[in-house]
Design a protein around this motif. Sequence first.
Motif, PDB file in Angstrom:
ATOM      1  N   UNK A  51       0.602  -0.711  -0.061  1.00 53.51           N
ATOM      2  CA  UNK A  51      -0.383   0.140   0.292  1.00 53.51           C
ATOM      3  C   UNK A  51       1.521   1.342  -0.133  1.00 53.51           C
ATOM      4  N   UNK A  52       0.446   1.934  -0.949  1.00 45.67           N
ATOM      5  CA  UNK A  52       1.175   3.419  -0.288  1.00 45.67           C
ATOM      6  C   UNK A  52      -0.216   4.949   0.315  1.00 45.67           C
ATOM      7  N   UNK A  53       0.855   4.737   1.525  1.00 41.06           N
ATOM      8  CA  UNK A  53      -0.346   5.531   2.547  1.00 41.06           C
ATOM      9  C   UNK A  53       0.240   6.852   2.323  1.00 41.06           C
ATOM     10  N   UNK A  54      -0.117   7.732   1.865  1.00 38.81           N
ATOM     11  CA  UNK A  54       1.191   9.468   1.746  1.00 38.81           C
ATOM     12  C   UNK A  54       0.458  10.025   2.704  1.00 38.81           C
ATOM     13  N   UNK A  55       0.113  11.301   2.732  1.00 38.80           N
ATOM     14  CA  UNK A  55      -0.338  12.483   3.726  1.00 38.80           C
ATOM     15  C   UNK A  55      -0.859  12.659   2.673  1.00 38.80           C
ATOM     16  N   UNK A  56      -2.357  13.196   3.274  1.00 40.79           N
ATOM     17  CA  UNK A  56      -2.643  14.329   2.184  1.00 40.79           C
ATOM     18  C   UNK A  56      -2.542  15.688   2.164  1.00 40.79           C
ATOM     19  N   UNK A  57      -2.524  15.674   0.833  1.00 38.66           N
ATOM     20  CA  UNK A  57      -2.264  17.133   0.864  1.00 38.66           C
ATOM     21  C   UNK A  57      -2.899  18.312   0.706  1.00 38.66           C
ATOM     22  N   UNK A  58      -3.183  19.717   2.031  1.00 37.53           N
ATOM     23  CA  UNK A  58      -3.866  20.464   2.245  1.00 37.53           C
ATOM     24  C   UNK A  58      -4.186  21.671   0.673  1.00 37.53           C
ATOM     25  N   UNK A  59      -4.623  21.667  -0.167  1.00 37.28           N
ATOM     26  CA  UNK A  59      -4.240  22.552  -1.483  1.00 37.28           C
ATOM     27  C   UNK A  59      -4.654  23.922  -0.903  1.00 37.28           C
ATOM     28  N   UNK A  60      -5.860  24.118   0.187  1.00 34.58           N
ATOM     29  CA  UNK A  60      -6.074  25.422   0.709  1.00 34.58           C
ATOM     30  C   UNK A  60      -6.376  25.496   1.979  1.00 34.58           C
ATOM     31  N   UNK A  61      -5.060  25.469   2.899  1.00 34.64           N
ATOM     32  CA  UNK A  61      -5.035  24.918   3.909  1.00 34.64           C
ATOM     33  C   UNK A  61      -5.798  26.704   5.043  1.00 34.64           C
ATOM     34  N   UNK A  62      -5.790  27.434   4.331  1.00 37.19           N
ATOM     35  CA  UNK A  62      -6.587  29.150   5.056  1.00 37.19           C
ATOM     36  C   UNK A  62      -7.926  28.663   5.423  1.00 37.19           C
ATOM     37  N   UNK A  63      -8.738  28.059   3.944  1.00 39.95           N
ATOM     38  CA  UNK A  63     -10.375  27.915   3.900  1.00 39.95           C
ATOM     39  C   UNK A  63     -10.425  26.514   5.086  1.00 39.95           C
TER      40      UNK A  63
ATOM     41  N   UNK B 271     -12.415  25.181  12.137  1.00 34.13           N
ATOM     42  CA  UNK B 271     -12.230  25.621  13.464  1.00 34.13           C
ATOM     43  C   UNK B 271     -13.935  25.804  13.741  1.00 34.13           C
ATOM     44  N   UNK B 272     -14.842  26.510  12.199  1.00 35.10           N
ATOM     45  CA  UNK B 272     -16.463  26.506  12.192  1.00 35.10           C
ATOM     46  C   UNK B 272     -17.156  24.810  12.700  1.00 35.10           C
TER      47      UNK B 272
ATOM     48  N   UNK C 180     -19.814  21.358  16.934  1.00 40.42           N
ATOM     49  CA  UNK C 180     -20.022  19.954  17.685  1.00 40.42           C
ATOM     50  C   UNK C 180     -20.114  21.070  19.425  1.00 40.42           C
ATOM     51  N   UNK C 181     -18.379  21.632  19.527  1.00 38.89           N
ATOM     52  CA  UNK C 181     -18.644  22.070  20.780  1.00 38.89           C
ATOM     53  C   UNK C 181     -20.645  22.931  21.451  1.00 38.89           C
ATOM     54  N   UNK C 182     -21.415  23.519  20.709  1.00 39.42           N
ATOM     55  CA  UNK C 182     -22.332  23.848  20.483  1.00 39.42           C
ATOM     56  C   UNK C 182     -23.695  22.960  21.170  1.00 39.42           C
ATOM     57  N   UNK C 183     -23.349  22.127  19.921  1.00 31.75           N
ATOM     58  CA  UNK C 183     -24.291  20.573  19.969  1.00 31.75           C
ATOM     59  C   UNK C 183     -24.356  20.063  20.885  1.00 31.75           C
ATOM     60  N   UNK C 184     -22.999  20.072  21.992  1.00 32.28           N
ATOM     61  CA  UNK C 184     -22.309  19.182  22.301  1.00 32.28           C
ATOM     62  C   UNK C 184     -22.382  19.837  23.952  1.00 32.28           C
ATOM     63  N   UNK C 185     -23.190  21.196  24.434  1.00 38.12           N
ATOM     64  CA  UNK C 185     -22.747  21.261  25.177  1.00 38.12           C
ATOM     65  C   UNK C 185     -21.368  21.759  25.933  1.00 38.12           C
ATOM     66  N   UNK C 186     -20.752  22.161  25.171  1.00 41.53           N
ATOM     67  CA  UNK C 186     -18.687  21.700  25.555  1.00 41.53           C
ATOM     68  C   UNK C 186     -18.610  23.575  26.085  1.00 41.53           C
ATOM     69  N   UNK C 187     -19.562  24.309  25.705  1.00 45.82           N
ATOM     70  CA  UNK C 187     -19.538  26.179  24.912  1.00 45.82           C
ATOM     71  C   UNK C 187     -18.501  26.309  26.751  1.00 45.82           C
ATOM     72  N   UNK C 188     -19.310  26.115  27.398  1.00 47.54           N
ATOM     73  CA  UNK C 188     -18.951  27.023  29.050  1.00 47.54           C
ATOM     74  C   UNK C 188     -17.610  26.291  29.523  1.00 47.54           C
ATOM     75  N   UNK C 189     -17.574  25.025  29.135  1.00 50.41           N
ATOM     76  CA  UNK C 189     -16.697  23.759  30.512  1.00 50.41           C
ATOM     77  C   UNK C 189     -15.402  25.309  29.357  1.00 50.41           C
ATOM     78  N   UNK C 190     -15.694  25.415  28.142  1.00 52.17           N
ATOM     79  CA  UNK C 190     -14.447  25.792  27.162  1.00 52.17           C
ATOM     80  C   UNK C 190     -13.928  27.170  27.483  1.00 52.17           C
ATOM     81  N   UNK C 191     -15.013  27.796  28.051  1.00 50.85           N
ATOM     82  CA  UNK C 191     -14.377  29.120  28.117  1.00 50.85           C
ATOM     83  C   UNK C 191     -14.101  29.109  30.024  1.00 50.85           C
ATOM     84  N   UNK C 192     -14.350  28.231  30.939  1.00 48.61           N
ATOM     85  CA  UNK C 192     -14.028  28.338  32.019  1.00 48.61           C
ATOM     86  C   UNK C 192     -12.454  28.775  32.746  1.00 48.61           C
TER      87      UNK C 192
END
Length: 124
Positions: free
Chosen positions: A14-26, A32-33, A38-50
Amino acid sequence: MPSMKVLIKSTIKLDLSIPVDLYPDYVTYVHQELKNLVASSEGLDKSLQSTDVTIRKNAEAELDKKVKKLLNSGVTIHTALDTKLQTQSKTAVQSKIGVNDIEGALVVIQHHTHELVSLIGGKD
């Protein structure tokens, strides 16, 4: 035609290669979005800002685990990325910034759809 024994004993390489990200900024923005959703839907918002470092780190670890599981599940994320415009934007920013210590960014939002179609976050 090779016999079944030959096929079974054949080495599979198998030739497993690391995927190349052509558009890293986007992609960074989209990732992050996704984490925010996920944080919002799982109720982690408050804990992440603790202010409690332990609570925050535990929430970050749980969020990372949930996002990784989601991404490994085969989920497809649809975006409005315009690859041609993204490439043009990157070229434009890099040509204007050059080698100076100046940084810049470029964001293109399609006004009639309100979609983010290109995002460049500087020269690096």
